[in-house]
Design an enzyme around this catalytic site. Sequence first.
Site, PDB file in Angstrom:
ATOM      1  N   ARG A 104       0.850  -1.196   0.000  1.00  0.00           N
ATOM      2  CA  ARG A 104       0.000   0.000   0.000  1.00  0.00           C
ATOM      3  C   ARG A 104       0.873   1.228   0.000  1.00  0.00           C
ATOM      4  NH1 ARG A 104      -4.705   0.576   4.338  1.00  0.00           N
ATOM      5  NH2 ARG A 104      -2.950   1.210   5.608  1.00  0.00           N
ATOM      6  N   THR A 108      -1.239   7.566  -0.380  1.00  0.00           N
ATOM      7  CA  THR A 108      -2.562   7.438  -1.029  1.00  0.00           C
ATOM      8  C   THR A 108      -3.338   6.223  -0.526  1.00  0.00           C
ATOM      9  OG1 THR A 108      -1.742   6.029  -2.802  1.00  0.00           O
ATOM     10  CG2 THR A 108      -1.590   8.419  -3.150  1.00  0.00           C
ATOM     11  N   ASP A 200       0.573  -2.823  12.144  1.00  0.00           N
ATOM     12  CA  ASP A 200       0.998  -3.268  10.807  1.00  0.00           C
ATOM     13  C   ASP A 200       1.321  -4.759  10.856  1.00  0.00           C
ATOM     14  OD1 ASP A 200       2.812  -3.958   8.598  1.00  0.00           O
ATOM     15  OD2 ASP A 200       2.682  -1.823   8.124  1.00  0.00           O
ATOM     16  N   ASP A 203       4.837  -5.936   9.499  1.00  0.00           N
ATOM     17  CA  ASP A 203       5.945  -5.580  10.408  1.00  0.00           C
ATOM     18  C   ASP A 203       5.942  -6.459  11.652  1.00  0.00           C
ATOM     19  OD1 ASP A 203       6.968  -3.650   8.776  1.00  0.00           O
ATOM     20  OD2 ASP A 203       5.971  -1.977   9.783  1.00  0.00           O
TER      21      ASP A 203
HETATM   22  C1  PRP Z   1      -1.225  -4.683   4.497  1.00  0.00           C
HETATM   23  C2  PRP Z   1      -2.075  -5.937   4.668  1.00  0.00           C
HETATM   24  C3  PRP Z   1      -2.912  -5.925   3.429  1.00  0.00           C
HETATM   25  C4  PRP Z   1      -3.141  -4.459   3.192  1.00  0.00           C
HETATM   26  C5  PRP Z   1      -4.523  -4.105   3.648  1.00  0.00           C
HETATM   27  O1  PRP Z   1      -0.181  -4.901   3.652  1.00  0.00           O
HETATM   28  O2  PRP Z   1      -1.311  -7.098   4.832  1.00  0.00           O
HETATM   29  O3  PRP Z   1      -2.290  -6.525   2.309  1.00  0.00           O
HETATM   30  O4  PRP Z   1      -2.179  -3.742   3.976  1.00  0.00           O
HETATM   31  O5  PRP Z   1      -4.820  -2.799   3.347  1.00  0.00           O
HETATM   32  P1  PRP Z   1      -5.942  -2.373   2.299  1.00  0.00           P
HETATM   33  O6  PRP Z   1      -7.126  -3.234   2.574  1.00  0.00           O
HETATM   34  O7  PRP Z   1      -6.153  -0.931   2.618  1.00  0.00           O
HETATM   35  O8  PRP Z   1      -5.391  -2.578   0.905  1.00  0.00           O
HETATM   36  P2  PRP Z   1       0.949  -3.789   3.353  1.00  0.00           P
HETATM   37  O9  PRP Z   1       0.581  -2.985   2.148  1.00  0.00           O
HETATM   38  O10 PRP Z   1       1.239  -3.031   4.611  1.00  0.00           O
HETATM   39  O11 PRP Z   1       2.190  -4.662   2.904  1.00  0.00           O
HETATM   40  P3  PRP Z   1       3.072  -5.706   3.747  1.00  0.00           P
HETATM   41  O12 PRP Z   1       2.191  -6.921   4.020  1.00  0.00           O
HETATM   42  O13 PRP Z   1       4.172  -6.025   2.811  1.00  0.00           O
HETATM   43  O14 PRP Z   1       3.528  -5.040   5.007  1.00  0.00           O
HETATM   44  N1  URA Z   2      -2.482  -2.989   7.003  1.00  0.00           N
HETATM   45  C1  URA Z   2      -2.110  -3.404   8.241  1.00  0.00           C
HETATM   46  O1  URA Z   2      -1.160  -4.188   8.389  1.00  0.00           O
HETATM   47  N2  URA Z   2      -2.802  -2.942   9.291  1.00  0.00           N
HETATM   48  C2  URA Z   2      -3.831  -2.102   9.167  1.00  0.00           C
HETATM   49  O2  URA Z   2      -4.443  -1.724  10.194  1.00  0.00           O
HETATM   50  C3  URA Z   2      -4.191  -1.670   7.878  1.00  0.00           C
HETATM   51  C4  URA Z   2      -3.505  -2.153   6.814  1.00  0.00           C
END
Ligand code: PRP
Ligand code: URA
Length: 209
Positions: A104, A108, A200, A203
Amino acid sequence: MENVTILTHPLLQHKISILRDKNTGTNEFRKLVEEIAMLMGFEALSDLPTEDVEVETPIETCMTPMIAGRKLAIVPILRAGLGMVSGITALVPTAKIGHIGMYRDEVTHEPHEYYCKLPSPIEERLIVVTDPMLATGGSAIDAVDQIKKHGGKNIKFLCIIAAPEGLQRFHEAHPDVQIYVGHLDRQLNENAYICPGLGDAGDRIFGTK
Ligand code: PRP
Ligand code: URA
């Protein structure tokens, strides 16, 4: 909402509560995500078709059910969805595994795809997409768009925590997808994080940041 199942099992809710705690460390967090995925997978796969096969017990020969038909593909959304894979392969060790990379944009909140590799052919498989967090729904919608472009038809989506806004958006975009939610939270905040959520997920699983 048709095709949306909000799970309520006390064991699942207990484990999700420990996940939320900011003092839960990486090691325990990872184990819990795996256990939760197994419990959710158990529920989501309760309609798998079976067929009777002949088995010889030490006592006699009998006809007894085994999983039949469609093969399973697990497709985690990277990164955080990876943490749920081992919980489901514990249930279905023969499952094939695809990967969809999404991140994400921090400003944005729009999803960006950076990787897609799915088992081929995908058409006949039951596809279980995993991602612990369904926030705005953007990542889930784009991931399922990709899977459908590759020919995927029979899709289930497992998320541990969802925001009402994202769940509604995802369901409207893909009403045919069966969605399983571990807990439906209150809302998104101004940074599109789920409240109360767990922070997150990527993380916390991988110990980054
Ligand atoms: C997080 C989570 C989802 C997304 C959800 O991933 O694991 O994939 O955000 O958010 P959304 O419904 O608003 O799209 P992130 O983009 O943080 O990537 P990561 O898993 O690599 O940390
Ligand atoms: N992605 C995450 O990992 N946590 C949130 O709360 C939203 C998006």
